[in-house]
Design a protein around this motif. Structure first.
Motif, mmCIF file in Angstrom:
data_model
loop_
_atom_site.group_PDB
_atom_site.id
_atom_site.type_symbol
_atom_site.label_atom_id
_atom_site.label_comp_id
_atom_site.label_asym_id
_atom_site.label_seq_id
_atom_site.Cartn_x
_atom_site.Cartn_y
_atom_site.Cartn_z
ATOM 1 N N MET A 1 11.223 31.058 93.558
ATOM 2 C CA MET A 1 12.047 31.568 92.467
ATOM 3 C C MET A 1 12.453 30.395 91.584
ATOM 4 O O MET A 1 12.770 29.317 92.071
ATOM 5 N N ARG A 2 12.453 30.640 90.316
ATOM 6 C CA ARG A 2 12.935 29.683 89.329
ATOM 7 C C ARG A 2 14.238 30.219 88.754
ATOM 8 O O ARG A 2 14.305 31.387 88.370
ATOM 9 N N VAL A 3 15.251 29.387 88.704
ATOM 10 C CA VAL A 3 16.538 29.776 88.130
ATOM 11 C C VAL A 3 16.883 28.784 87.031
ATOM 12 O O VAL A 3 16.834 27.568 87.233
ATOM 13 N N THR A 4 17.224 29.334 85.874
ATOM 14 C CA THR A 4 17.679 28.523 84.747
ATOM 15 C C THR A 4 19.084 28.977 84.400
ATOM 16 O O THR A 4 19.361 30.179 84.353
ATOM 17 N N ILE A 5 19.949 28.010 84.178
ATOM 18 C CA ILE A 5 21.289 28.312 83.687
ATOM 19 C C ILE A 5 21.361 27.766 82.270
ATOM 20 O O ILE A 5 21.205 26.560 82.047
ATOM 21 N N VAL A 6 21.533 28.664 81.325
ATOM 22 C CA VAL A 6 21.686 28.289 79.926
ATOM 23 C C VAL A 6 23.171 28.373 79.621
ATOM 24 O O VAL A 6 23.794 29.420 79.816
ATOM 25 N N CYS A 7 23.734 27.256 79.172
ATOM 26 C CA CYS A 7 25.175 27.237 78.942
ATOM 27 C C CYS A 7 25.511 26.518 77.636
ATOM 28 O O CYS A 7 24.805 25.593 77.227
ATOM 29 N N VAL A 8 26.577 26.972 77.031
ATOM 30 C CA VAL A 8 27.055 26.391 75.784
ATOM 31 C C VAL A 8 28.127 25.364 76.116
ATOM 32 O O VAL A 8 29.059 25.640 76.861
ATOM 33 N N GLY A 9 27.965 24.180 75.571
ATOM 34 C CA GLY A 9 28.952 23.118 75.768
ATOM 35 C C GLY A 9 28.482 22.079 76.761
ATOM 36 O O GLY A 9 27.689 22.361 77.658
ATOM 37 N N LYS A 10 28.959 20.878 76.571
ATOM 38 C CA LYS A 10 28.611 19.744 77.429
ATOM 39 C C LYS A 10 29.693 19.528 78.474
ATOM 40 O O LYS A 10 30.867 19.775 78.224
ATOM 41 N N LEU A 11 29.282 19.042 79.629
ATOM 42 C CA LEU A 11 30.236 18.646 80.659
ATOM 43 C C LEU A 11 30.722 17.238 80.345
ATOM 44 O O LEU A 11 29.914 16.307 80.285
ATOM 45 N N LYS A 12 32.006 17.095 80.154
ATOM 46 C CA LYS A 12 32.557 15.785 79.812
ATOM 47 C C LYS A 12 33.155 15.083 81.025
ATOM 48 O O LYS A 12 33.028 13.882 81.179
ATOM 49 N N GLU A 13 33.806 15.825 81.894
ATOM 50 C CA GLU A 13 34.518 15.232 83.019
ATOM 51 C C GLU A 13 33.574 14.941 84.186
ATOM 52 O O GLU A 13 32.722 15.760 84.529
ATOM 53 N N ALA A 14 33.777 13.784 84.808
ATOM 54 C CA ALA A 14 32.926 13.354 85.920
ATOM 55 C C ALA A 14 33.010 14.310 87.107
ATOM 56 O O ALA A 14 32.017 14.521 87.811
ATOM 57 N N TYR A 15 34.183 14.892 87.363
ATOM 58 C CA TYR A 15 34.308 15.781 88.518
ATOM 59 C C TYR A 15 33.466 17.041 88.357
ATOM 60 O O TYR A 15 32.924 17.547 89.340
ATOM 61 N N TRP A 16 33.317 17.573 87.141
ATOM 62 C CA TRP A 16 32.436 18.733 86.943
ATOM 63 C C TRP A 16 30.986 18.309 87.140
ATOM 64 O O TRP A 16 30.203 18.996 87.788
ATOM 65 N N ARG A 17 30.609 17.177 86.570
ATOM 66 C CA ARG A 17 29.233 16.682 86.731
ATOM 67 C C ARG A 17 28.912 16.428 88.206
ATOM 68 O O ARG A 17 27.804 16.715 88.668
ATOM 69 N N GLY A 18 29.889 15.908 88.944
ATOM 70 C CA GLY A 18 29.688 15.667 90.374
ATOM 71 C C GLY A 18 29.451 16.955 91.144
ATOM 72 O O GLY A 18 28.558 17.030 91.991
ATOM 73 N N ALA A 19 30.250 17.973 90.858
ATOM 74 C CA ALA A 19 30.091 19.265 91.543
ATOM 75 C C ALA A 19 28.754 19.911 91.175
ATOM 76 O O ALA A 19 28.045 20.433 92.057
ATOM 77 N N ILE A 20 28.388 19.859 89.908
ATOM 78 C CA ILE A 20 27.100 20.410 89.467
ATOM 79 C C ILE A 20 25.956 19.669 90.164
ATOM 80 O O ILE A 20 25.000 20.266 90.644
ATOM 81 N N GLY A 21 26.078 18.355 90.228
ATOM 82 C CA GLY A 21 25.050 17.549 90.890
ATOM 83 C C GLY A 21 24.895 17.904 92.354
ATOM 84 O O GLY A 21 23.773 18.004 92.871
ATOM 85 N N GLU A 22 26.015 18.098 93.037
ATOM 86 C CA GLU A 22 25.969 18.440 94.460
ATOM 87 C C GLU A 22 25.287 19.787 94.692
ATOM 88 O O GLU A 22 24.395 19.903 95.544
ATOM 89 N N TYR A 23 25.682 20.816 93.953
ATOM 90 C CA TYR A 23 25.056 22.129 94.156
ATOM 91 C C TYR A 23 23.607 22.142 93.681
ATOM 92 O O TYR A 23 22.758 22.808 94.280
ATOM 93 N N SER A 24 23.304 21.388 92.638
ATOM 94 C CA SER A 24 21.908 21.290 92.183
ATOM 95 C C SER A 24 21.043 20.670 93.279
ATOM 96 O O SER A 24 19.929 21.133 93.535
#
Length: 159
Positions: A1-24
């Protein structure tokens, strides 16, 4: 399965990027995951309903350009259908069995999704009647996709 998440807006805070990185990273064992960040439309703090609609429409054009024709599209919207974690797992498993190889989840900007995006959606999903910041919604969505994969594989995680 291929999953794409299309989202509006950039992640600015490191804690959001860290959480996204972990689940990715966790999801990379189960699927091909792509996150497409689109710029949000610059808008004044206070807008008329017509201006808000114009912002949604401009963002909607960008979103639709990022969606492949053959994808099954799930729009995240307050008015969508609510699913439990188990029901989301069933939903994703059923799509896979029916030959859907690419699911695109769409997270709109602060003003929501345009009518065009909602018309393109094959399914509208609500996580809550509450409003969440789009950065947080990305993390919540990724966690629930990960949970769904664990449920479907009967692996420990979901309780």
């Amino acid at each position: 399965m291929r999953v794409t998440i299309v989202c509006v807006g950039k992640l600015k805070e490191a804690y959001w990027r860290g959480a996204i990185g972990e689940y990715s990273k966790r999801l990379s064992r189960y699927m091909k995951l792509e996150i497409v960040e689109l710029p949000d439309e610059k808008a004044p703090e206070t807008m008329s309903p017509a201006q808000e609609n114009e912002v949604r429409e401009k963002e909607g054009v960008r979103i639709l350009k990022a969606v492949k024709e053959d994808a099954f599209v799930v729009a995240l919207a307050i008015g969508g259908k609510s699913l439990s974690s188990e029901a989301l797992a069933d939903f994703m498993a059923e799509k896979s069995v029916r030959g859907v190889s690419h699911i695109v989840f769409i997270i709109g900007g602060s003003l929501g999704l345009s009518d065009g995006v909602m018309k393109r959606a094959d399914f509208s999903l609500s996580f809550s009647p509450m409003t969440f910041p789009h950065q947080m919604m990305r993390v919540i969505l990724l966690e629930q996709i990960y949970r769904a994969e664990k449920i479907n594989r009967k692996e420990p995680y979901h309780k």
